[in-house]
Motif scaffolding. Structure first.
Motif, PDB file in Angstrom:
ATOM      1  N   ALA A 137     -23.243  53.812  70.291  1.00  9.69           N
ATOM      2  CA  ALA A 137     -22.799  54.225  71.630  1.00  9.69           C
ATOM      3  C   ALA A 137     -23.250  53.468  72.697  1.00  9.69           C
TER       4      ALA A 137
ATOM      5  N   GLY B  81     -27.294  62.172  77.533  1.00 13.04           N
ATOM      6  CA  GLY B  81     -26.524  63.011  76.501  1.00 13.04           C
ATOM      7  C   GLY B  81     -26.639  62.516  75.099  1.00 13.04           C
ATOM      8  N   LEU B  82     -26.111  61.028  75.191  1.00 13.75           N
ATOM      9  CA  LEU B  82     -26.493  60.045  74.015  1.00 13.75           C
ATOM     10  C   LEU B  82     -27.572  60.276  73.198  1.00 13.75           C
TER      11      LEU B  82
ATOM     12  N   GLN C   4     -29.847  62.561  73.278  1.00  9.04           N
ATOM     13  CA  GLN C   4     -30.153  63.910  72.825  1.00  9.04           C
ATOM     14  C   GLN C   4     -28.892  64.375  71.942  1.00  9.04           C
ATOM     15  N   SER C   5     -28.266  63.384  71.186  1.00 13.73           N
ATOM     16  CA  SER C   5     -27.029  63.674  70.511  1.00 13.73           C
ATOM     17  C   SER C   5     -27.548  64.247  69.005  1.00 13.73           C
ATOM     18  N   CYS C   6     -26.800  65.523  68.763  1.00 16.39           N
ATOM     19  CA  CYS C   6     -27.439  66.161  67.527  1.00 16.39           C
ATOM     20  C   CYS C   6     -26.676  65.313  66.366  1.00 16.39           C
ATOM     21  N   THR C   7     -25.427  64.544  66.664  1.00 10.65           N
ATOM     22  CA  THR C   7     -25.156  63.559  65.514  1.00 10.65           C
ATOM     23  C   THR C   7     -25.762  62.279  65.531  1.00 10.65           C
TER      24      THR C   7
ATOM     25  N   VAL D 221     -27.759  54.346  70.325  1.00  9.17           N
ATOM     26  CA  VAL D 221     -27.547  54.033  71.555  1.00  9.17           C
ATOM     27  C   VAL D 221     -28.330  52.699  72.116  1.00  9.17           C
TER      28      VAL D 221
ATOM     29  N   THR E 214     -20.588  61.021  70.304  1.00 10.28           N
ATOM     30  CA  THR E 214     -21.211  62.054  69.526  1.00 10.28           C
ATOM     31  C   THR E 214     -20.129  62.913  68.912  1.00 10.28           C
TER      32      THR E 214
ATOM     33  N   ALA F 254     -19.560  62.139  75.733  1.00  9.27           N
ATOM     34  CA  ALA F 254     -19.237  62.990  74.931  1.00  9.27           C
ATOM     35  C   ALA F 254     -18.834  62.305  73.631  1.00  9.27           C
TER      36      ALA F 254
END
Length: 250
Positions: free
Chosen positions: A198, A217-218, A220-223, A227, A186, A183
């Protein structure tokens, strides 16, 4: 060509250095070392010690020192470090060995430390992320960048993350390492206009605890962030340096 041959003949250039000049690489019993990667790519070749014998690690490190006057080694264990120290005490007694966790930089006596007018922020969510961040740090330090290291600011206690936001914003590039659900990168990327790289770390429990949950998760980051692969500290450090150089035109 004649100048190279004359230099080898009079001892001012070793055969390994001449081979590196001609081919861009040097071939030894432990494999080929890409001596031209620094000039071609801007980042030197790193020697991955994991899976190699002590003798192979030593041979490749000595080749790197012979041809580029420095060696970067990743995933080095204690036995390999001991073997390296013993061998270099004889072959390159003036060498300097720097170690951060499992990452090692060896500098020859003639190494000319580059300077890069850029600050790379390196951030970890927790203690388990430090070895990966160490790998990134030594790459950035090798390039001459200023390092601003911020450890243990994971989002489980968000206040400790928010306390450091101004430092994050002051960096030219940020490398953020986190395991579990990944998390932290992001969150930071949503607070700064600095490029964020990241690094998912292979920590956690049960399903996805090998870094796959953090990686997913990274991705799929919305920010907006970049990666790299799981535990790929070297890649993150190299990418940060390339970005920093582009920013500063060096």
């Amino acid at each position: 060509m004649r100048e190279l041959l004359d230099a080898v003949a009079d001892g001012t250039l070793s055969p390994e250095q001449a081979e590196a000049e001609l081919n861009g690489y040097v071939t030894g019993e432990a494999g080929r070392f890409d001596a031209a990667r620094q000039s071609r790519r801007g980042i030197p070749e790193a020697i991955l010690a994991e899976g190699k014998s002590d003798a192979q690690v030593v041979a490749l490190a000595e080749t790197a020192l012979e041809t580029t006057d420095r060696a970067l080694l990743t995933r080095v264990n204690d036995d390999q470090i001991d073997a390296l120290r013993t061998a270099l005490a004889e072959s390159v007694p003036d060498a300097t060995i720097e170690r951060r966790g499992t990452t090692v930089r060896v500098l020859g006596p003639d190494f000319d430390q580059p300077e890069l007018e850029a600050t790379v922020g390196i951030v970890t969510a927790g203690t388990v992320d430090k070895p990966v961040a160490d790998e990134a740090e030594i790459v950035c330090a090798d390039a001459g960048a200023t390092i601003d290291r911020v450890d243990d600011v994971g989002v489980a206690a968000l206040s400790r993350t928010l306390d450091q936001v101004e430092r994050f914003r002051d960096a030219d590039v940020l490398i953020v390492a986190a395991g579990r659900e990944g998390a932290l990168p992001t969150v930071i990327a949503g607070l700064v206009d600095t490029p964020v790289i990241a690094v998912p770390v292979s920590s956690g429990y049960g399903h996805g605890g090998d870094g796959e949950a953090a990686l997913a998760g990274l991705l799929q980051s919305c920010t907006v962030l970049s990666v790299v692969n799981i535990d790929a500290g070297f890649v993150a450090g190299a990418q940060a340096i390339l970005i920093a150089r582009a920013i500063h035109g060096s």
